[in-house]
Motif scaffolding. Structure first.
Motif, short mmCIF file in Angstrom:
data_model
loop_
_atom_site.label_atom_id
_atom_site.label_comp_id
_atom_site.label_asym_id
_atom_site.label_seq_id
_atom_site.Cartn_x
_atom_site.Cartn_y
_atom_site.Cartn_z
N THR A 11 -12.84 -77.90 7.89
CA THR A 11 -11.88 -78.95 7.55
C THR A 11 -12.18 -80.23 8.32
O THR A 11 -12.00 -81.33 7.79
CB THR A 11 -10.43 -78.50 7.80
N SER A 12 -12.64 -80.09 9.55
CA SER A 12 -12.93 -81.28 10.37
C SER A 12 -14.13 -82.07 9.84
O SER A 12 -14.37 -83.19 10.29
CB SER A 12 -13.17 -80.87 11.82
N ASP A 13 -14.86 -81.54 8.86
CA ASP A 13 -16.03 -82.24 8.30
C ASP A 13 -15.68 -83.14 7.11
O ASP A 13 -16.51 -83.94 6.67
CB ASP A 13 -17.08 -81.22 7.81
N VAL A 14 -14.48 -83.00 6.57
CA VAL A 14 -14.14 -83.73 5.33
C VAL A 14 -14.31 -85.23 5.50
O VAL A 14 -14.87 -85.91 4.63
CB VAL A 14 -12.74 -83.35 4.82
N LYS A 15 -13.86 -85.79 6.60
CA LYS A 15 -14.00 -87.24 6.82
C LYS A 15 -15.48 -87.64 6.80
O LYS A 15 -15.85 -88.63 6.18
CB LYS A 15 -13.34 -87.64 8.14
N SER A 16 -16.32 -86.86 7.45
CA SER A 16 -17.76 -87.16 7.48
C SER A 16 -18.39 -87.02 6.10
O SER A 16 -19.26 -87.82 5.72
CB SER A 16 -18.48 -86.24 8.47
N ILE A 17 -17.97 -86.01 5.34
CA ILE A 17 -18.49 -85.82 3.98
C ILE A 17 -18.12 -87.04 3.14
O ILE A 17 -18.97 -87.60 2.44
CB ILE A 17 -17.93 -84.52 3.35
N ARG A 18 -16.89 -87.49 3.24
CA ARG A 18 -16.46 -88.66 2.46
C ARG A 18 -17.24 -89.91 2.89
O ARG A 18 -17.58 -90.74 2.05
CB ARG A 18 -14.96 -88.88 2.62
N ASN A 19 -17.54 -90.03 4.17
CA ASN A 19 -18.33 -91.17 4.65
C ASN A 19 -19.76 -91.12 4.13
O ASN A 19 -20.36 -92.17 3.89
CB ASN A 19 -18.31 -91.24 6.17
N LEU A 20 -20.32 -89.92 3.95
CA LEU A 20 -21.66 -89.78 3.37
C LEU A 20 -21.65 -90.16 1.89
O LEU A 20 -22.58 -90.79 1.39
CB LEU A 20 -22.16 -88.34 3.49
N VAL A 21 -20.60 -89.76 1.19
CA VAL A 21 -20.51 -89.97 -0.25
C VAL A 21 -20.19 -91.42 -0.60
O VAL A 21 -20.68 -91.95 -1.60
CB VAL A 21 -19.47 -89.00 -0.86
N ARG A 22 -19.37 -92.08 0.21
CA ARG A 22 -18.87 -93.42 -0.13
C ARG A 22 -19.97 -94.41 -0.54
O ARG A 22 -19.87 -95.02 -1.61
CB ARG A 22 -18.02 -93.98 1.02
N PRO A 23 -21.03 -94.61 0.27
CA PRO A 23 -22.04 -95.59 -0.16
C PRO A 23 -22.77 -95.16 -1.44
O PRO A 23 -23.15 -96.01 -2.25
CB PRO A 23 -23.00 -95.68 1.02
N LEU A 24 -22.93 -93.87 -1.64
CA LEU A 24 -23.57 -93.38 -2.86
C LEU A 24 -22.66 -93.58 -4.07
O LEU A 24 -23.13 -93.86 -5.17
CB LEU A 24 -23.95 -91.91 -2.70
N ALA A 25 -21.35 -93.47 -3.86
CA ALA A 25 -20.40 -93.74 -4.94
C ALA A 25 -20.39 -95.23 -5.27
O ALA A 25 -20.31 -95.61 -6.44
CB ALA A 25 -19.01 -93.26 -4.54
N GLU A 26 -20.48 -96.07 -4.24
CA GLU A 26 -20.52 -97.51 -4.47
C GLU A 26 -21.76 -97.90 -5.28
O GLU A 26 -21.72 -98.83 -6.07
CB GLU A 26 -20.47 -98.26 -3.14
N ASP A 27 -22.86 -97.17 -5.07
CA ASP A 27 -24.10 -97.40 -5.84
C ASP A 27 -24.11 -96.64 -7.16
O ASP A 27 -25.12 -96.61 -7.85
CB ASP A 27 -25.32 -96.98 -5.00
N ARG A 28 -22.99 -95.97 -7.48
CA ARG A 28 -22.83 -95.20 -8.72
C ARG A 28 -23.85 -94.06 -8.84
O ARG A 28 -24.32 -93.74 -9.91
CB ARG A 28 -22.86 -96.10 -9.95
#
Length: 168
Positions: A11-28
């Motif tokens: 559970t403590s990894d969720v914030k880090s996972i979202r931080n990894l995904v965010r720039p990739l989501a911004e790049d679609r």
């Protein structure tokens, strides 16, 4: 580059996972999800972490039916790309699929070359399940299942990625 390890997500990894995904989501490249979606599906996820305990990669395996699962949210930190993080995470997810008894794993991706190098092929026939299973999967409320089935209701959210599959 330093070494890294792959382990089950916590559970403590969720914030880090979202931080990894965010720039990739911004790049679609990936779809961004709400935090609750990661918590609800946390048992599907593995993370890669560096020697200092920083999450540098993630990936999930979502079982859809008796014989088929999907690799989801496979991502690595930009500084670690090209250092085997994605490859090791994918190998872990495929091993998990084997242990669960899944014989086919698919993904929806823009990283066609990466998945080709890791044993996947572009799906020539887009219907990877027989009509009976298809009708059962239609009952799923999971958006990833809807995208896999190529349902019209998810068309506005589709990124235009390629369906790929591997047989274990």
């Amino acid at each position: 580059m330093e070494s890294f390890t792959v382990r089950r997500a916590k559970t403590s990894d969720v914030k880090s996972i979202r931080n990894l995904v965010r720039p990739l989501a911004e790049d679609r490249v990936l779809l961004e999800k709400e935090a609750v979606a990661y918590y609800e599906n946390l048992q599907e996820f593995f993370v890669a972490e560096d020697a200092e305990g920083n999450v540098i990669g993630c990936g999930g395996l979502h079982v859809m039916w008796e014989d088929i699962a999907e690799v989801r949210t496979l991502a690595s930190d930009a500084a670690w790309r090209g250092h085997g993080v994605g490859h090791r995470l994918l190998a872990k997810l495929l091993n998990e699929a084997r242990e669960l008894g899944v014989s086919r794993v698919f993904c929806l991706t823009f990283e066609v070359d990466f998945f080709l190098r890791n044993g996947f092929t572009v799906m020539a026939e887009q219907s990877a399940v027989d009509p009976e299973v298809y009708s059962e999967l239609l009952r799923s409320t999971d958006e990833g299942v809807a995208e896999f089935l190529d349902l019209a209701r998810v068309k506005p959210n589709t990124l235009g990625n390629t369906r790929m599959i591997t047989h274990l």
